[in-house]
Write a protein that holds these residues in place. Structure first.
Motif, PDB file in Angstrom:
ATOM      1  N   ALA A 256       0.830  -1.205   0.000  1.00 34.37           N
ATOM      2  CA  ALA A 256       0.000   0.000   0.000  1.00 34.37           C
ATOM      3  C   ALA A 256       0.865   1.256   0.000  1.00 34.37           C
ATOM      4  O   ALA A 256       0.600   2.220  -0.736  1.00 34.37           O
ATOM      5  CB  ALA A 256      -0.928  -0.010   1.214  1.00 34.37           C
TER       6      ALA A 256
ATOM      7  N   THR B 296       1.382   3.830  -3.395  1.00 31.07           N
ATOM      8  CA  THR B 296       1.066   5.249  -3.233  1.00 31.07           C
ATOM      9  C   THR B 296       2.274   6.102  -3.577  1.00 31.07           C
ATOM     10  O   THR B 296       2.180   7.096  -4.308  1.00 31.07           O
ATOM     11  CB  THR B 296       0.614   5.533  -1.791  1.00 31.07           C
ATOM     12  OG1 THR B 296      -0.552   4.749  -1.495  1.00 31.07           O
ATOM     13  CG2 THR B 296       0.285   7.010  -1.605  1.00 31.07           C
TER      14      THR B 296
ATOM     15  N   SER C  94      -4.852   1.245  -3.615  1.00 33.59           N
ATOM     16  CA  SER C  94      -5.951   1.407  -2.666  1.00 33.59           C
ATOM     17  C   SER C  94      -6.612   0.071  -2.345  1.00 33.59           C
ATOM     18  O   SER C  94      -7.177  -0.108  -1.260  1.00 33.59           O
ATOM     19  CB  SER C  94      -6.978   2.407  -3.206  1.00 33.59           C
ATOM     20  OG  SER C  94      -7.274   2.147  -4.563  1.00 33.59           O
TER      21      SER C  94
ATOM     22  N   THR D  64      -4.467  -1.404   0.269  1.00 29.42           N
ATOM     23  CA  THR D  64      -4.799  -0.784   1.550  1.00 29.42           C
ATOM     24  C   THR D  64      -5.995  -1.474   2.190  1.00 29.42           C
ATOM     25  O   THR D  64      -6.029  -1.688   3.410  1.00 29.42           O
ATOM     26  CB  THR D  64      -5.092   0.714   1.356  1.00 29.42           C
ATOM     27  OG1 THR D  64      -3.942   1.350   0.790  1.00 29.42           O
ATOM     28  CG2 THR D  64      -5.427   1.382   2.683  1.00 29.42           C
ATOM     29  N   GLN D  65      -6.983  -1.830   1.369  1.00 27.78           N
ATOM     30  CA  GLN D  65      -8.127  -2.578   1.901  1.00 27.78           C
ATOM     31  C   GLN D  65      -7.669  -3.919   2.477  1.00 27.78           C
ATOM     32  O   GLN D  65      -8.116  -4.327   3.555  1.00 27.78           O
ATOM     33  CB  GLN D  65      -9.157  -2.809   0.799  1.00 27.78           C
ATOM     34  CG  GLN D  65      -9.839  -1.542   0.304  1.00 27.78           C
ATOM     35  CD  GLN D  65     -10.778  -1.831  -0.852  1.00 27.78           C
ATOM     36  OE1 GLN D  65     -11.748  -2.567  -0.709  1.00 27.78           O
ATOM     37  NE2 GLN D  65     -10.487  -1.261  -2.011  1.00 27.78           N
TER      38      GLN D  65
ATOM     39  N   THR E 193     -10.009  -0.278  -7.142  1.00 31.81           N
ATOM     40  CA  THR E 193     -10.925   0.616  -6.445  1.00 31.81           C
ATOM     41  C   THR E 193     -11.876   1.313  -7.401  1.00 31.81           C
ATOM     42  O   THR E 193     -13.032   1.559  -7.070  1.00 31.81           O
ATOM     43  CB  THR E 193     -10.135   1.660  -5.637  1.00 31.81           C
ATOM     44  OG1 THR E 193      -9.194   0.978  -4.809  1.00 31.81           O
ATOM     45  CG2 THR E 193     -11.059   2.472  -4.750  1.00 31.81           C
TER      46      THR E 193
END
Length: 268
Positions: free
Chosen positions: A179, A183, A203, A206-207, A247
């Protein structure tokens, strides 16, 4: 009396200057399967380099480390896309190895009763990494790049203790690093479509991290109803965690903006 005060004042500031001096910050890195770096091997790291060192276990190491000058002069994202492909293939292999650890867990493992749901989530996240890898390869080859990355390898640290909790923790670490790296790498990509893809994948990572972090820290406990159930029977349940591989919709792949995945009605 005044001269004494002045000398004390000067002496105090000199002592303060010496006390306030601090050595440059260093990051001690333990490579996957290796020993910690010695002091003489350590070097000052920028925030970007520190992030990329953290992600090195996923295969995002040197290829992503570029100076700002090199980034400004280059319009070729090929090296970065290849590094991300390698990272995804390593993640796939790592989840496969983790699933093997879960399968081999003895009935004395504290999470043995919930091995089915843990494995189901691991396989669901693995499949999303497969989707990420496929999309990255498509972008690479569409931009005249060659997929010569090779296969991935499971990133299991030296001294890993094989139990279900450690599989969850290992995946949590990996998804956190992914993640951060996805980014951060958006600043280095020169094409907007590549940056959009990195954002849509990052993203999702990240989930993954959030779900695994909640489980790893005990904030989310599987319901008793799933205890003893096989992973295959829980596949549809696991698919509800991070329900899309991207996402946002990208290059034909559905995202969380899918009209068939509506927002909850809060007016009832």
């Amino acid at each position: 009396m005044k001269r004494t005060d002045a000398r004390q004042h000067v002496s105090f500031h000199r002592r303060k200057e010496r006390t306030d001096r601090q050595p440059a910050p260093y990051l001690s890195v333990t490579p996957i399967g290796g020993a910690p770096m010695s002091k003489q091997d350590e070097a000052p790291l920028s925030r970007r380099d520190a992030v990329l060192r953290t992600a090195a276990g996923l295969g995002m190491a040197a290829l992503l480390v570029k100076s700002s000058t090199a980034r400004a002069q280059s319009t070729d994202d090929t090296a970065i896309l290849k590094a991300l492909i390698r990272a995804e293939r390593n993640a796939i292999a790592t989840y496969e190895a983790g699933a093997g650890v879960i399968d081999a867990a003895p009935n004395t493992d504290p999470l043995y009763g919930f091995r089915g749901i843990v494995k189901a989530i691991a396989l669901h996240f693995r499949q999303q990494h497969v989707d990420h890898e496929a999309k990255l390869v498509k972008y690479l080859t569409t931009q005249s790049g060659v997929d010569d990355v090779g296969g991935g390898s499971a990133q299991i640290p030296s001294g890993f203790v094989a139990n279900i909790k450690n599989v969850v923790d290992l995946a949590t670490n990996a998804e956190k690093a992914a993640a951060i790296a996805y980014t951060d790498v958006q600043k280095s990509l020169t094409r907007s479509d590549n940056a959009e893809l990195a954002a849509a994948i990052g993203s999702d990572e990240t989930q993954h991290f959030v779900v695994l972090q909640l489980v790893a820290r005990g904030f989310v406990v599987p319901p008793a109803a799933v205890a003893g159930m096989d992973a295959s029977a829980l596949a549809s349940t696991a698919a509800k965690f991070a329900p899309r591989s991207f996402t946002v919709a990208i290059d034909g792949a559905l995202g969380l903006d899918d009209p068939n995945f509506p927002y909850y009605d809060v007016t009832r």
